[in-house]
Design a protein around this motif. Structure first.
Motif, PDB file in Angstrom:
ATOM      1  N   ASP A  14       1.158   0.081   3.484  1.00 13.87           N
ATOM      2  CA  ASP A  14       0.960   1.100   2.450  1.00 13.87           C
ATOM      3  C   ASP A  14       0.350   2.361   3.040  1.00 13.87           C
ATOM      4  O   ASP A  14       0.786   3.477   2.737  1.00 13.87           O
ATOM      5  N   ALA A  15      -0.648   2.208   3.901  1.00 16.87           N
ATOM      6  CA  ALA A  15      -1.287   3.375   4.512  1.00 16.87           C
ATOM      7  C   ALA A  15      -0.294   4.149   5.370  1.00 16.87           C
ATOM      8  O   ALA A  15      -0.264   5.381   5.358  1.00 16.87           O
ATOM      9  N   GLY A  16       0.546   3.420   6.115  1.00 14.88           N
ATOM     10  CA  GLY A  16       1.530   4.091   6.954  1.00 14.88           C
ATOM     11  C   GLY A  16       2.597   4.816   6.154  1.00 14.88           C
ATOM     12  O   GLY A  16       3.009   5.926   6.501  1.00 14.88           O
ATOM     13  N   TRP A  17       3.033   4.203   5.055  1.00 16.11           N
ATOM     14  CA  TRP A  17       4.071   4.824   4.221  1.00 16.11           C
ATOM     15  C   TRP A  17       3.533   6.046   3.488  1.00 16.11           C
ATOM     16  O   TRP A  17       4.156   7.116   3.493  1.00 16.11           O
ATOM     17  N   THR A  18       2.377   5.924   2.853  1.00 16.55           N
ATOM     18  CA  THR A  18       1.840   7.031   2.060  1.00 16.55           C
ATOM     19  C   THR A  18       1.402   8.203   2.937  1.00 16.55           C
ATOM     20  O   THR A  18       1.365   9.345   2.475  1.00 16.55           O
ATOM     21  N   ALA A  19       1.091   7.935   4.200  1.00 22.46           N
ATOM     22  CA  ALA A  19       0.692   9.006   5.116  1.00 22.46           C
ATOM     23  C   ALA A  19       1.896   9.661   5.797  1.00 22.46           C
ATOM     24  O   ALA A  19       1.732  10.608   6.571  1.00 22.46           O
ATOM     25  N   GLY A  20       3.108   9.157   5.535  1.00 20.98           N
ATOM     26  CA  GLY A  20       4.294   9.718   6.165  1.00 20.98           C
ATOM     27  C   GLY A  20       4.527   9.216   7.569  1.00 20.98           C
ATOM     28  O   GLY A  20       5.382   9.741   8.292  1.00 20.98           O
ATOM     29  N   ARG A  21       3.806   8.175   7.956  1.00 24.67           N
ATOM     30  CA  ARG A  21       3.990   7.598   9.285  1.00 24.67           C
ATOM     31  C   ARG A  21       5.239   6.715   9.331  1.00 24.67           C
ATOM     32  O   ARG A  21       5.836   6.517  10.388  1.00 24.67           O
TER      33      ARG A  21
ATOM     34  N   GLY B 126      -9.557  -6.602  -0.092  1.00 23.30           N
ATOM     35  CA  GLY B 126      -8.534  -5.685  -0.584  1.00 23.30           C
ATOM     36  C   GLY B 126      -7.269  -6.421  -0.959  1.00 23.30           C
ATOM     37  O   GLY B 126      -7.164  -7.651  -0.815  1.00 23.30           O
ATOM     38  N   ALA B 127      -6.305  -5.663  -1.456  1.00 26.00           N
ATOM     39  CA  ALA B 127      -4.994  -6.216  -1.815  1.00 26.00           C
ATOM     40  C   ALA B 127      -3.924  -5.181  -1.528  1.00 26.00           C
ATOM     41  O   ALA B 127      -4.139  -3.981  -1.714  1.00 26.00           O
ATOM     42  N   GLY B 128      -2.783  -5.655  -1.085  1.00 28.19           N
ATOM     43  CA  GLY B 128      -1.632  -4.788  -0.856  1.00 28.19           C
ATOM     44  C   GLY B 128      -0.387  -5.435  -1.433  1.00 28.19           C
ATOM     45  O   GLY B 128      -0.268  -6.670  -1.452  1.00 28.19           O
ATOM     46  N   ALA B 129       0.521  -4.623  -1.924  1.00 26.74           N
ATOM     47  CA  ALA B 129       1.737  -5.136  -2.549  1.00 26.74           C
ATOM     48  C   ALA B 129       2.954  -4.401  -2.021  1.00 26.74           C
ATOM     49  O   ALA B 129       2.881  -3.224  -1.657  1.00 26.74           O
ATOM     50  N   ALA B 130       4.066  -5.095  -1.994  1.00 25.31           N
ATOM     51  CA  ALA B 130       5.362  -4.488  -1.675  1.00 25.31           C
ATOM     52  C   ALA B 130       6.345  -4.909  -2.759  1.00 25.31           C
ATOM     53  O   ALA B 130       6.397  -6.085  -3.138  1.00 25.31           O
TER      54      ALA B 130
END
Length: 371
Positions: A325-332, A180-184
């Motif tokens: 990314d998962a934490g931000w998009t889920a509202g965590r 996978g890949a993640g970006a900020a």
């Protein structure tokens, strides 16, 4: 005076459909139930077709997709980016670096490109490096990307082999990792006075100088002549010191956590989100107390951990940005939160940590990557 630096958005890319444990059991044999429960990975995404080994995408393509999503969420154009900092241990080619291919795909004729060759800790190191270059005014907008393609090494373990003939330690490796890949996306703002307490604190250290590697990727390097490498059972291989990692890894995590808390002056109960993508697996976290983490701190840690290991597996350089990314998009993770990014890497027992105050508003529902 330094400039204020914010993370304005994130992006993620997971290749193909999720691969569940039942699929891997048919391809490379089962793991004991207690081992499977301990690693806590239920599904993962691979760039290869698990049945044929055919590549469907690559590291640079995934990195570009994650970058584009981060830009889209921020409402910014690729032309706004003047710094790319990437991290990977599985580039498309040894040279040119992955970041230059991302630059090309984004249509940037000129851009500063820096690449960190690392696994799990690399994205945190890259984010701090980018943050400093933005804060001192060298650049204005940075994309930080962690990307990893581990599955080509995994599929080679079982393709053309009777599933029941695959060694148990090799099965464990196959079940553990994903791609996978993640970006900020980071942006420099106005100048601010030097704060009495730093807005962001960084620490990194290698604790394995006197230990054998906990993880070793063999092949394609200069450890032996090419003719000798071609005689090996597999041209490239990933080797885990399972016993050593399970015993020493928790100590690395606890030392890294203590270092970050000491440097930042924070207590665990003041951290709203600890992005800890791979160190929270049950087989690992049950050793924290023996490694010196008090039961009280362990309980506080469990309340703030943000991770997605079960859904994506261990993804190396992509692990922290994917979990972020998962934490931000889920509202965590929401505006005003104190966030601690903490990565540990088994290769030579490293850790890297970074604290920051989150400012980006939660994106609209439905914009998360396909986890």
């Amino acid at each position: 005076m330094p400039k204020h630096v914010s993370v304005v958005s994130t992006g993620a890319e997971l290749p193909g459909d999720p691969i569940d444990n039942a699929t891997l059991e048919r391809l490379c044999g089962p793991l004991p139930e207690d081992v499977l429960a301990g690693i806590e990975v239920r599904r993962r995404h691979w760039i290869v077709d698990p049945r044929t080994g055919t590549h469907r995408t690559g590291t640079a393509e995934m990195a570009t997709a994650a970058a584009r999503q981060a830009l889209e969420r921020a409402g910014m154009a690729a032309s706004d980016v003047d710094l790319l900092v990437t991290s990977t241990a599985s580039p498309d080619h040894p040279l040119p670096v992955v970041g230059t291919y991302v630059q090309e795909r984004l249509g940037l004729e000129r851009c500063a490109v820096i690449e960190v060759r690392a696994g799990c800790v690399g994205a945190v190191q890259a984010m701090d490096y980018a943050r400093r270059l933005l804060a001192d005014g060298t650049y204005r907008t940075a994309l930080v990307i962690g990307a990893e393609s581990i599955s080509p090494l995994l599929a080679d373990v079982y393709l053309g082999t009777d599933p029941m003939a695959v060694r148990m330690r090799d099965r464990l490796t196959v079940y553990t990792f994903g791609d996978g890949a993640g970006a900020a996306l980071l942006r420099a703002g106005d100048e601010v006075p030097e704060p009495s307490v730093p807005d962001s604190v960084f620490a990194t250290r290698c604790l394995g100088g006197a230990r054998r590697p906990g993880m070793l990727v063999v092949g394609g390097g200069t450890d032996a002549p090419p003719a000798v490498q071609r005689q090996r059972r597999r041209l490239m291989d990933i080797r885990l010191d399972i016993t050593g990692t399970a015993a020493f890894g928790p100590r690395v995590f606890v030392e890294g956590l203590r270092d970050m808390l000491d440097r930042s002056g924070l207590a665990l109960d003041r951290i709203d989100a600890c992005v800890l993508p791979e160190g929270n697996a049950e087989y690992f976290s049950r050793e924290f107390e023996e490694a010196g983490l008090s039961a009280q701190d362990h309980a506080a840690l469990q309340k703030c951990v943000v991770e997605n290991l079960a859904d994506v597996g261990a993804t190396g350089s992509a692990a922290v940005p994917l979990a972020l990314d998962a934490g931000w998009t889920a509202g965590r993770i929401t505006p005003g939160d104190t966030v601690l990014l903490l990565a540990i890497e088994a290769s030579r027992y490293l850790y890297a940590g970074l604290t920051l105050t989150w400012e980006a508003p939660t994106p609209p529902a439905g914009s998360a990557a396909g986890v």
